[in-house]
Design a protein around this motif. Sequence first.
Motif, PDB file in Angstrom:
ATOM      1  N   LYS A 188       0.714  -1.265   0.057  1.00 48.60           N
ATOM      2  CA  LYS A 188       0.051   0.027  -0.133  1.00 48.60           C
ATOM      3  C   LYS A 188       0.809   1.393  -0.024  1.00 48.60           C
ATOM      4  O   LYS A 188       0.323   2.309  -0.151  1.00 48.60           O
ATOM      5  N   SER A 248       4.532   3.264  -1.120  1.00 46.72           N
ATOM      6  CA  SER A 248       5.557   3.080  -2.162  1.00 46.72           C
ATOM      7  C   SER A 248       6.800   2.925  -1.601  1.00 46.72           C
ATOM      8  O   SER A 248       7.667   2.681  -2.463  1.00 46.72           O
ATOM      9  N   ARG A 279       3.982   7.959   1.343  1.00 47.43           N
ATOM     10  CA  ARG A 279       3.197   8.271   0.124  1.00 47.43           C
ATOM     11  C   ARG A 279       2.553   6.799  -0.441  1.00 47.43           C
ATOM     12  O   ARG A 279       3.356   5.754  -0.125  1.00 47.43           O
ATOM     13  N   ARG A 280       1.372   6.892  -0.396  1.00 54.21           N
ATOM     14  CA  ARG A 280       0.872   5.306  -0.740  1.00 54.21           C
ATOM     15  C   ARG A 280       0.905   5.155  -2.085  1.00 54.21           C
ATOM     16  O   ARG A 280       1.096   5.896  -3.082  1.00 54.21           O
ATOM     17  N   VAL A 281       0.843   3.644  -2.457  1.00 54.50           N
ATOM     18  CA  VAL A 281       0.837   3.300  -3.859  1.00 54.50           C
ATOM     19  C   VAL A 281      -0.220   3.890  -4.584  1.00 54.50           C
ATOM     20  O   VAL A 281      -1.342   3.766  -4.200  1.00 54.50           O
ATOM     21  N   ARG A 282      -0.201   4.424  -5.782  1.00 51.70           N
ATOM     22  CA  ARG A 282      -0.889   4.893  -6.685  1.00 51.70           C
ATOM     23  C   ARG A 282      -2.403   4.065  -6.712  1.00 51.70           C
ATOM     24  O   ARG A 282      -2.174   2.982  -6.920  1.00 51.70           O
ATOM     25  N   ASN A 283      -3.661   4.500  -6.494  1.00 53.94           N
ATOM     26  CA  ASN A 283      -4.939   3.850  -6.744  1.00 53.94           C
ATOM     27  C   ASN A 283      -5.152   2.526  -5.823  1.00 53.94           C
ATOM     28  O   ASN A 283      -5.642   1.693  -6.244  1.00 53.94           O
ATOM     29  N   ARG A 284      -4.212   2.776  -4.581  1.00 57.85           N
ATOM     30  CA  ARG A 284      -4.659   1.634  -3.580  1.00 57.85           C
ATOM     31  C   ARG A 284      -4.968   2.199  -2.415  1.00 57.85           C
ATOM     32  O   ARG A 284      -4.351   2.641  -1.776  1.00 57.85           O
TER      33      ARG A 284
END
Length: 129
Positions: free
Chosen positions: A88, A90, A121-126
């Motif tokens: 979740k 990055s 920073r979260r993983v994009r679109n998760r």
Amino acid sequence: MNEVSPDSWHTIKMSLCEALYKKKVERTLEIMKETYADADVIFLQEAAAVFIEQMGATDLSERYHIFSPEKIDAKRDQNSLVLASKAKFSGVFSECTASAIELLPGDAPVSPGDLLLKWARRVRNRPVT
């Protein structure tokens, strides 16, 4: 205890000692792996330095970014930890603890290891749950 349960108090005492002291780290890691296996973020307080080392040697380090204070307090063994899911988040993190401590009043009862803040920073679109 000798009057209440003379034949079994020592067995009870030893089983409590085994569960709560001797196997505390092992049991805590087991709970984290099983009960909280789907957690995106795990916050731990008052963790011992040895616990941090042992956790890093488990498969938890494959699933989570494991953060501990820059100044671990091995004497008091009351360290704050954050585990963030690698699925979740990055891997882009910033340390914010020192900045937060600077904002506290000078007499704030904060010792090394008490506070741990990270920007992530979260993983994009998760979505994070």
